[in-house]
Design a protein around this motif. Sequence first.
Motif, PDB file in Angstrom:
ATOM      1  N   PHE A 147       2.836 -21.792   4.897  1.00 58.68           N
ATOM      2  CA  PHE A 147       3.378 -22.497   6.051  1.00 58.68           C
ATOM      3  C   PHE A 147       4.525 -23.369   5.557  1.00 58.68           C
ATOM      4  O   PHE A 147       4.773 -23.451   4.348  1.00 58.68           O
ATOM      5  N   CYS A 148       5.236 -23.992   6.480  1.00 61.76           N
ATOM      6  CA  CYS A 148       6.426 -24.779   6.108  1.00 61.76           C
ATOM      7  C   CYS A 148       6.357 -26.180   6.696  1.00 61.76           C
ATOM      8  O   CYS A 148       5.656 -26.435   7.675  1.00 61.76           O
ATOM      9  N   LYS A 149       7.085 -27.077   6.065  1.00 63.14           N
ATOM     10  CA  LYS A 149       7.349 -28.409   6.588  1.00 63.14           C
ATOM     11  C   LYS A 149       8.871 -28.595   6.636  1.00 63.14           C
ATOM     12  O   LYS A 149       9.590 -27.989   5.824  1.00 63.14           O
ATOM     13  N   PRO A 150       9.375 -29.416   7.541  1.00 63.71           N
ATOM     14  CA  PRO A 150      10.814 -29.691   7.528  1.00 63.71           C
ATOM     15  C   PRO A 150      11.188 -30.539   6.322  1.00 63.71           C
ATOM     16  O   PRO A 150      10.397 -31.371   5.863  1.00 63.71           O
ATOM     17  N   ALA A 151      12.378 -30.329   5.809  1.00 57.72           N
ATOM     18  CA  ALA A 151      12.804 -31.084   4.630  1.00 57.72           C
ATOM     19  C   ALA A 151      12.815 -32.586   4.890  1.00 57.72           C
ATOM     20  O   ALA A 151      12.555 -33.386   3.989  1.00 57.72           O
ATOM     21  N   ASP A 152      13.098 -32.991   6.126  1.00 56.39           N
ATOM     22  CA  ASP A 152      13.162 -34.430   6.405  1.00 56.39           C
ATOM     23  C   ASP A 152      11.782 -35.047   6.642  1.00 56.39           C
ATOM     24  O   ASP A 152      11.676 -36.215   7.025  1.00 56.39           O
ATOM     25  N   ALA A 153      10.711 -34.277   6.363  1.00 53.42           N
ATOM     26  CA  ALA A 153       9.365 -34.851   6.392  1.00 53.42           C
ATOM     27  C   ALA A 153       9.039 -35.600   5.106  1.00 53.42           C
ATOM     28  O   ALA A 153       8.002 -36.260   5.021  1.00 53.42           O
ATOM     29  N   VAL A 154       9.910 -35.515   4.082  1.00 50.84           N
ATOM     30  CA  VAL A 154       9.607 -36.177   2.814  1.00 50.84           C
ATOM     31  C   VAL A 154       9.647 -37.694   2.964  1.00 50.84           C
ATOM     32  O   VAL A 154      10.420 -38.250   3.747  1.00 50.84           O
ATOM     33  N   VAL A 155       8.775 -38.348   2.211  1.00 54.10           N
ATOM     34  CA  VAL A 155       8.783 -39.801   2.059  1.00 54.10           C
ATOM     35  C   VAL A 155       8.988 -40.056   0.572  1.00 54.10           C
ATOM     36  O   VAL A 155       8.230 -39.542  -0.255  1.00 54.10           O
ATOM     37  N   THR A 156      10.001 -40.820   0.212  1.00 55.32           N
ATOM     38  CA  THR A 156      10.381 -40.977  -1.185  1.00 55.32           C
ATOM     39  C   THR A 156      10.604 -42.433  -1.556  1.00 55.32           C
ATOM     40  O   THR A 156      10.590 -43.323  -0.698  1.00 55.32           O
ATOM     41  N   ASP A 157      10.830 -42.644  -2.833  1.00 57.29           N
ATOM     42  CA  ASP A 157      11.271 -43.946  -3.353  1.00 57.29           C
ATOM     43  C   ASP A 157      10.308 -45.081  -3.022  1.00 57.29           C
ATOM     44  O   ASP A 157      10.723 -46.228  -2.823  1.00 57.29           O
ATOM     45  N   GLY A 158       9.017 -44.760  -2.951  1.00 63.39           N
ATOM     46  CA  GLY A 158       8.017 -45.801  -2.748  1.00 63.39           C
ATOM     47  C   GLY A 158       7.892 -46.332  -1.339  1.00 63.39           C
ATOM     48  O   GLY A 158       7.205 -47.340  -1.123  1.00 63.39           O
ATOM     49  N   ALA A 159       8.519 -45.664  -0.372  1.00 64.07           N
ATOM     50  CA  ALA A 159       8.448 -46.143   1.015  1.00 64.07           C
ATOM     51  C   ALA A 159       7.036 -45.981   1.565  1.00 64.07           C
ATOM     52  O   ALA A 159       6.295 -45.076   1.177  1.00 64.07           O
ATOM     53  N   ASP A 160       6.655 -46.897   2.470  1.00 64.24           N
ATOM     54  CA  ASP A 160       5.378 -46.754   3.162  1.00 64.24           C
ATOM     55  C   ASP A 160       5.366 -45.475   3.992  1.00 64.24           C
ATOM     56  O   ASP A 160       6.405 -44.999   4.462  1.00 64.24           O
ATOM     57  N   VAL A 161       4.171 -44.932   4.194  1.00 65.34           N
ATOM     58  CA  VAL A 161       3.984 -43.743   5.026  1.00 65.34           C
ATOM     59  C   VAL A 161       3.415 -44.182   6.368  1.00 65.34           C
ATOM     60  O   VAL A 161       2.279 -44.659   6.431  1.00 65.34           O
ATOM     61  N   PRO A 162       4.177 -44.049   7.449  1.00 64.39           N
ATOM     62  CA  PRO A 162       3.640 -44.470   8.755  1.00 64.39           C
ATOM     63  C   PRO A 162       2.469 -43.591   9.184  1.00 64.39           C
ATOM     64  O   PRO A 162       2.510 -42.371   9.031  1.00 64.39           O
ATOM     65  N   TYR A 163       1.416 -44.210   9.706  1.00 65.89           N
ATOM     66  CA  TYR A 163       0.313 -43.424  10.250  1.00 65.89           C
ATOM     67  C   TYR A 163       0.856 -42.650  11.446  1.00 65.89           C
ATOM     68  O   TYR A 163       1.457 -43.220  12.353  1.00 65.89           O
ATOM     69  N   PRO A 164       0.650 -41.329  11.479  1.00 61.85           N
ATOM     70  CA  PRO A 164       1.296 -40.517  12.519  1.00 61.85           C
ATOM     71  C   PRO A 164       0.674 -40.684  13.895  1.00 61.85           C
ATOM     72  O   PRO A 164      -0.498 -41.038  14.037  1.00 61.85           O
ATOM     73  N   GLN A 165       1.478 -40.403  14.882  1.00 61.53           N
ATOM     74  CA  GLN A 165       1.002 -40.416  16.251  1.00 61.53           C
ATOM     75  C   GLN A 165       0.134 -39.185  16.520  1.00 61.53           C
ATOM     76  O   GLN A 165       0.102 -38.236  15.745  1.00 61.53           O
ATOM     77  N   ALA A 166      -0.586 -39.211  17.616  1.00 62.01           N
ATOM     78  CA  ALA A 166      -1.321 -38.060  18.154  1.00 62.01           C
ATOM     79  C   ALA A 166      -2.477 -37.589  17.278  1.00 62.01           C
ATOM     80  O   ALA A 166      -2.897 -36.439  17.376  1.00 62.01           O
ATOM     81  N   THR A 167      -2.992 -38.456  16.396  1.00 58.78           N
ATOM     82  CA  THR A 167      -4.137 -38.073  15.589  1.00 58.78           C
ATOM     83  C   THR A 167      -5.054 -39.267  15.356  1.00 58.78           C
ATOM     84  O   THR A 167      -4.610 -40.417  15.341  1.00 58.78           O
ATOM     85  N   ALA A 168      -6.325 -38.970  15.160  1.00 58.45           N
ATOM     86  CA  ALA A 168      -7.289 -39.982  14.729  1.00 58.45           C
ATOM     87  C   ALA A 168      -7.962 -39.545  13.442  1.00 58.45           C
ATOM     88  O   ALA A 168      -8.978 -40.106  13.049  1.00 58.45           O
ATOM     89  N   ASP A 169      -7.380 -38.527  12.758  1.00 60.97           N
ATOM     90  CA  ASP A 169      -8.023 -37.974  11.568  1.00 60.97           C
ATOM     91  C   ASP A 169      -6.955 -37.455  10.597  1.00 60.97           C
ATOM     92  O   ASP A 169      -6.821 -36.245  10.389  1.00 60.97           O
ATOM     93  N   LEU A 170      -6.231 -38.385   9.991  1.00 56.37           N
ATOM     94  CA  LEU A 170      -5.209 -38.040   9.002  1.00 56.37           C
ATOM     95  C   LEU A 170      -5.864 -37.804   7.648  1.00 56.37           C
ATOM     96  O   LEU A 170      -6.602 -38.649   7.159  1.00 56.37           O
ATOM     97  N   HIS A 171      -5.596 -36.655   7.022  1.00 57.90           N
ATOM     98  CA  HIS A 171      -6.198 -36.316   5.735  1.00 57.90           C
ATOM     99  C   HIS A 171      -5.139 -36.194   4.639  1.00 57.90           C
ATOM    100  O   HIS A 171      -4.008 -35.781   4.887  1.00 57.90           O
ATOM    101  N   HIS A 172      -5.556 -36.537   3.418  1.00 58.70           N
ATOM    102  CA  HIS A 172      -4.726 -36.353   2.232  1.00 58.70           C
ATOM    103  C   HIS A 172      -5.034 -35.013   1.580  1.00 58.70           C
ATOM    104  O   HIS A 172      -6.184 -34.545   1.592  1.00 58.70           O
ATOM    105  N   GLU A 173      -4.017 -34.391   0.997  1.00 59.53           N
ATOM    106  CA  GLU A 173      -4.168 -33.195   0.180  1.00 59.53           C
ATOM    107  C   GLU A 173      -3.180 -33.323  -0.983  1.00 59.53           C
ATOM    108  O   GLU A 173      -1.978 -33.127  -0.801  1.00 59.53           O
ATOM    109  N   VAL A 174      -3.654 -33.669  -2.166  1.00 58.73           N
ATOM    110  CA  VAL A 174      -2.772 -33.863  -3.304  1.00 58.73           C
ATOM    111  C   VAL A 174      -2.357 -32.496  -3.863  1.00 58.73           C
ATOM    112  O   VAL A 174      -3.168 -31.564  -3.927  1.00 58.73           O
TER     113      VAL A 174
END
Length: 228
Positions: A53-80
């Motif tokens: 599957f794909c993600k848009p290139a502008d979905a990246v978060v870089t340089d130590g910026a905070d990651v905003p909790y996304p809208q439209a979900t109550a179950d955000l998961h991490h996948e390293v």
Amino acid sequence: MPYAIDVPRMPSLPIIGSPARFPLRRIFCIGRNYADHAREMGAPVEKDTPLFFCKPADAVVTDGADVPYPQATADLHHEVEMVVALGAGGRDLTPEAAGELVWGYGVGLDLTRRDLQAQAKAKSHPWDVAKAFDHSAPVSALVPRAQATLDDATVLQLSVNGELRQQTTLGDMVHSVPEIIATLSRLFALKAGDLIFTGTPAGVAALHRGDRFHAELVGVATLDGRIS
């Protein structure tokens, strides 16, 4: 040539030890590339038919910026995941040739709106809204291939609030990096600037506002961040 609107800024990643940045073209991801994660999700491991599957290139978060909790979900998961950056492209490559396309490595999180993914799976719908949302791809600074030492024993891991959540070695991947790139090259014309997320091990779980994460491709790259 004049443009009708302002030209969007090109997404890019920092490079360790360099003032230059790595420009991003596309982000490709492979699913179910660790058997233990496939099992915990109740999915089969299909060696002959890898899942992309794909993600848009502008979905990246870089340089130590905070990651905003996304809208439209109550179950955000991490996948390293280990992240691979391509410095050249091609089509219909052999695994041997595909491995030569690698420019560098990093570590990232494939963030997933798990509730939306479950809804999509139940209806046999695509996963786009679950995977390709804004800020869904935090990524570390990249390490050039010549400066990175990786083998099957290299550890990939993630801690959240100081608690180890995910840990594996690269030797546990179902599809190796050259195999992933070669297979992608039979589906897309790969080019310099493409980024590949190479799959996650077992242990995926929820993230909440205020959580701090530390992802590491041990001896190569680290990523620290906060969910805001």
